[in-house]
Write a protein that holds these residues in place. Structure first.
Motif, PDB file in Angstrom:
ATOM      1  N   MET A 188       0.836  -1.194   0.000  1.00  0.00           N
ATOM      2  CA  MET A 188       0.000   0.000   0.000  1.00  0.00           C
ATOM      3  C   MET A 188       0.874   1.249   0.000  1.00  0.00           C
ATOM      4  SD  MET A 188      -3.060  -0.908   2.628  1.00  0.00           S
ATOM      5  CE  MET A 188      -4.146  -2.272   2.301  1.00  0.00           C
ATOM      6  N   ARG A 190       5.974   3.002   2.095  1.00  0.00           N
ATOM      7  CA  ARG A 190       5.244   1.763   2.369  1.00  0.00           C
ATOM      8  C   ARG A 190       6.049   0.807   3.243  1.00  0.00           C
ATOM      9  NH1 ARG A 190       7.770  -1.979  -0.563  1.00  0.00           N
ATOM     10  NH2 ARG A 190       8.871  -1.301  -2.449  1.00  0.00           N
ATOM     11  N   ASP A 197      -4.310   8.410  -0.227  1.00  0.00           N
ATOM     12  CA  ASP A 197      -5.156   7.260  -0.539  1.00  0.00           C
ATOM     13  C   ASP A 197      -6.053   6.956   0.660  1.00  0.00           C
ATOM     14  OD1 ASP A 197      -6.322   4.914  -1.369  1.00  0.00           O
ATOM     15  OD2 ASP A 197      -4.446   3.975  -2.031  1.00  0.00           O
ATOM     16  N   SER A 225      -7.180   3.281   1.292  1.00  0.00           N
ATOM     17  CA  SER A 225      -6.144   2.425   1.867  1.00  0.00           C
ATOM     18  C   SER A 225      -5.942   2.744   3.342  1.00  0.00           C
ATOM     19  CB  SER A 225      -4.822   2.596   1.113  1.00  0.00           C
ATOM     20  OG  SER A 225      -4.898   2.042  -0.181  1.00  0.00           O
ATOM     21  N   THR A 260      -8.524   0.930   5.305  1.00  0.00           N
ATOM     22  CA  THR A 260      -8.207  -0.503   5.375  1.00  0.00           C
ATOM     23  C   THR A 260      -7.106  -0.768   6.387  1.00  0.00           C
ATOM     24  OG1 THR A 260      -8.848  -0.819   3.062  1.00  0.00           O
ATOM     25  CG2 THR A 260      -7.405  -2.497   4.042  1.00  0.00           C
TER      26      THR A 260
END
Length: 295
Positions: A1, A243, A276, A279, A282
């Motif tokens: 991600m 990330r 994002d 994301s 999540t």
């Protein structure tokens, strides 16, 4: 991600010198300081990776590795400075005489990514064999650079536009521009782009070495310790993919440190909010799930 996000991080606080038999924190501190120096020493950074990986490594062992690079450089014929045939001279010395090369089985060994082991075994991944070539050539006075082609790392000499290349993994086989294009096409299915021919900076080379180590550890869940230190060293580099912070959080959860992993997931979600939001949502759910594993 968040694979497209990178971050620059400030240098760590002051640190003393690591001593003989230094603990991992000392090696990591030295790694961070070297990575953020004005002119990072590629060999030193790669040797410090090995020191973090192998608890038996001492400062004397690192010094011996540096001495071996110096010794090899001293064997390069002085006339090469006149003839300019660095590729041929190094292929003769390192490939044929000293036996540096790679075989497919080297991809299955962690030692193939550790410079001190590559110097001992004369075997390694393309990028580590290229580091040996680059460091020997640099010490001998060659205009050398590393070229990180997709799927394969090689070395070049002189003006990068001339594509005077050699493949250390193949014992120093000379390469043409057509050979480089074939390598790229085989690895990506796409044509060679000129942007792929930019000489690699030390930080990018070291990050690629650490990426290879993470790739080695990924299918070996019992070696999540290796994946964790490789990620943590990557995060010490001045510029790295953001990330990796999330990857570290996942590894911490995998290794049973649920609270720390969850907290780092939430911190990374805050970074992702701006780029994002889906994301980020999540990731927060995964942080919540990690905390629930404590119940």
């Amino acid at each position: 991600m968040g694979g497209g996000v990178t971050e620059d991080v400030p240098p760590p606080g002051g640190a003393g010198d690591a001593c003989e038999g230094a603990d991992p924190a000392d090696w990591r501190r030295e790694f961070a300081e070297e990575a953020r120096s004005e002119r990072p020493d590629l060999a030193r950074l790669c040797l410090l990776i090995g020191a973090v990986a192998d608890p038996t490594v001492t400062r004397h062992a690192l010094d011996e590795a540096e001495i071996e690079l110096d010794r090899l450089a001293g064997l390069v014929p002085y006339a090469t400075r006149v003839t300019g045939d660095w590729s041929g001279a190094l292929a003769e010395l390192l490939g044929r005489h000293e036996g540096f090369e790679g075989v497919p089985a080297d991809y299955q060994r962690l030692e193939s990514s550790l410079l001190h082991e590559v110097l001992r075994r004369r075997r390694g991944l393309p990028i580590l064999l290229s580091v040996v070539w680059m460091e020997v050539a640099r010490r001998a006075g060659a205009p050398v650079y590393g070229l990180g082609l997709p799927g394969h790392f090689v070395v070049g000499f002189g003006d990068p536009a001339d594509l005077n290349l050699a493949d250390p993994f193949a014992g120093g086989r000379a390469m043409t521009g057509a050979d480089a294009e074939l390598l790229v096409t085989s690895a990506t299915g796409e044509a060679l782009d000129r942007s792929m021919l930019r000489p690699a900076e030390p930080g990018a080379i070291v990050l690629r070495v650490l990426n290879n180590i993470r790739a080695w550890a990924a299918p070996r869940p019992e070696r999540s310790d290796v994946a964790l230190w490789a990620v943590e060293l990557s995060l010490l580099l001045p510029s790295h993919p953001a990330r990796l912070r999330y990857e570290r959080a996942e590894l911490l959860v995998q290794r049973g440190d649920f609270l720390t992993g969850a907290a780092e997931m939430e911190a990374y979600a805050q970074v992702m909010d701006a780029v994002d939001p889906d994301s980020a949502t999540t990731i927060r759910r995964r942080a919540q799930a990690a905390r629930a594993r404590l119940n």
